[in-house]
Design a protein around this motif. Structure first.
Motif, PDB file in Angstrom:
ATOM      1  N   THR A 339       4.163   6.826 -14.776  1.00 19.00           N
ATOM      2  CA  THR A 339       4.900   6.450 -13.574  1.00 19.00           C
ATOM      3  C   THR A 339       4.783   7.517 -12.497  1.00 19.00           C
ATOM      4  O   THR A 339       4.651   7.196 -11.304  1.00 19.00           O
ATOM      5  CB  THR A 339       6.377   6.197 -13.918  1.00 19.00           C
ATOM      6  N   ILE A 340       4.832   8.784 -12.878  1.00 15.18           N
ATOM      7  CA  ILE A 340       4.650   9.868 -11.907  1.00 15.18           C
ATOM      8  C   ILE A 340       3.282   9.756 -11.251  1.00 15.18           C
ATOM      9  O   ILE A 340       3.147   9.875 -10.016  1.00 15.18           O
ATOM     10  CB  ILE A 340       4.842  11.240 -12.583  1.00 15.18           C
ATOM     11  N   ALA A 356      11.527   9.111 -12.388  1.00 11.61           N
ATOM     12  CA  ALA A 356      10.442   8.269 -12.898  1.00 11.61           C
ATOM     13  C   ALA A 356      10.952   7.238 -13.903  1.00 11.61           C
ATOM     14  O   ALA A 356      10.434   6.121 -13.968  1.00 11.61           O
ATOM     15  CB  ALA A 356       9.358   9.131 -13.532  1.00 11.61           C
ATOM     16  N   ARG A 360      10.232   3.277 -13.381  1.00  8.66           N
ATOM     17  CA  ARG A 360       9.588   2.436 -14.397  1.00  8.66           C
ATOM     18  C   ARG A 360      10.464   1.230 -14.743  1.00  8.66           C
ATOM     19  O   ARG A 360       9.965   0.106 -14.882  1.00  8.66           O
ATOM     20  CB  ARG A 360       9.286   3.260 -15.648  1.00  8.66           C
TER      21      ARG A 360
END
Length: 430
Positions: A339-340, A356, A360
């Motif tokens: 996600t980052i 994050a 998500r």
């Protein structure tokens, strides 16, 4: 307004007494006897965060010793306006709560608590504030109480389980703020705090208070930024704002739940957990079963026994109804990393590991057809976690000025075994 213990044995207390005590004498957590009811129109003319906070909190302080100080306390604690801005896709937003003194959302509640305690009369002996931290709380409390006369702070954090920059922040204050690196988990630190706060004989020798989210003086003020963001969004388009809140000890998410329960224009509320999935398993239909905490990239959420669940159950004892009000999902370390990377590559956004988790979960919700306006809550600045974030995005994360100044100070933390008696002996020393 009276404050009641979740365990129903301790006598009712004023909000001033509840804030000063931290934990109720029966070991329970203080909660308001009732919640006021608002409509968006009740906040007409309240535009700044401090103005919204004062109006929101006024009923809880009516008739209390702090009633006349509330405006000044709010002006101090809520001077920094958290931006709510578009995040990537249409109808997706991010609420940035990390623009305070220590680059974490906990600066708001800690500042309010410090200002409230400073306004209360105290005896000749100093008040010792005990705080367990999984990464961010301790620094916020240390900054809020640093150099405050008549107050000492003892910060307990799990040795080796916070980021290096977080650890440096925790030990960089000195003077009236001491840091202890505990041989154990955050849950062990939290147990030490609760043990001493429940020890009436010890508290006769060493007056104690708490600055964890078990403190009502931290919990209630955190409602303000949700109310402010939701009201601003409502005024702009007439739509309620849904939130995804990353959470470990459940205090920040509970504040949002309370604000919604009081009538603020907040829609759905979804909790984002890391691999410490006690809440996610409960809201998916399982039993509430605390467990040993697991070490993850989102370390400030590494909590296996979230204290504020006791408050949530007190508010709504029926599990089925509670599950109808809230939901929770867990996010793995691999998903945090992905996600980052995705947020940076697709949108140019740099998020911390905790944020994050919320991003998500929102992605999952959208994939399942969720509609409406949603805000993920950014709880900490990504520069606090360079070891995680920078290798993933391939660049350095600029340091906020306040964080850079803290990292330039020397830092020291004293080692401590997970033993309440040993901690008590250290706290008896002036």
């Amino acid at each position: 307004m009276r404050m009641l213990s979740t365990r129903g044995i301790a006598p009712a207390a004023s909000i001033s007494d509840a804030i000063a005590a931290g934990l109720a004498p029966d070991g329970g957590l203080y909660m308001p006897a009732s919640l006021p009811s608002f409509t968006p129109a009740d906040f007409d003319g309240a535009d700044t965060l401090a103005q919204v906070a004062q109006r929101l909190l006024r009923p809880f302080f009516a008739g209390d010793a702090l009633e006349g100080e509330l405006a000044a306390i709010c002006a101090t604690a809520f001077a920094v306006e958290p931006p709510l801005r578009v995040f990537g896709e249409a109808n997706d937003y991010i609420l940035e709560l990390f623009h305070g003194a220590t680059a974490a959302f906990k600066d708001y509640g800690a500042s309010f608590l410090a200002a409230a305690l400073a306004a209360l009369p105290r005896g000749d002996r100093p008040l010792t504030i005990l705080v367990a931290t999984s990464g961010d709380t301790g620094a916020a409390v240390g900054a809020a109480f640093h150099h405050k006369p008549g107050v000492r702070v003892a910060i307990l954090y799990p040795d080796g389980r916070v980021s290096p920059r977080q650890a440096h922040q925790l030990g960089c204050f000195g003077d009236n703020v001491r840091a202890f690196r505990v041989d154990g988990s955050f849950d062990d630190c939290q147990k030490l705090v609760k043990t001493l706060l429940s020890d009436a004989a010890f508290k006769q020798d060493v007056p104690l208070g708490s600055a964890n989210s078990i403190s009502l003086g931290r919990l209630l003020p955190q409602m303000a930024y949700y109310a402010h963001a939701a009201l601003g969004h409502w005024r702009a388009g007439g739509n309620p704002l849904n939130f995804v809140v990353p959470t470990g000890n459940l205090g920040n998410a509970l504040a949002c739940f309370l604000a919604r329960s009081m009538g603020l224009p907040i829609g759905r509320l979804v909790l984002a957990n890391n691999a410490n999935d006690v809440l996610a398993r409960f809201f998916e239909g399982g039993d509430y079963a605390p467990q040993a905490s697991r070490t993850t990239l989102a370390n400030a959420m590494d909590v296996g026994a979230p204290s504020n669940f006791e408050r949530l159950q007190w508010l709504e004892p029926d599990a089925a109804r509670l599950r109808a009000e809230l939901s929770a999902e867990s996010v793995s370390d691999d998903e945090i990393r992905a996600t980052i990377v995705d947020a940076f590559q697709r949108h140019g956004e740099i998020v911390c590991p905790h944020t994050a988790c919320a991003v998500r979960v929102l992605q999952r919700l959208r994939a399942r057809g969720a509609v409406g306006d949603w805000a993920v809550v950014a709880t900490a600045h990504p520069a606090k976690f360079p070891e995680v974030v920078e290798p993933l995005i391939g660049r350095e994360v600029p340091l906020p000025a306040a964080l850079a100044a803290m990292l330039a100070r020397p830092s020291h933390a004293q080692p401590l075994a997970g033993d309440a008696r040993a901690l008590g002996d250290l706290l008896r020393v002036p």
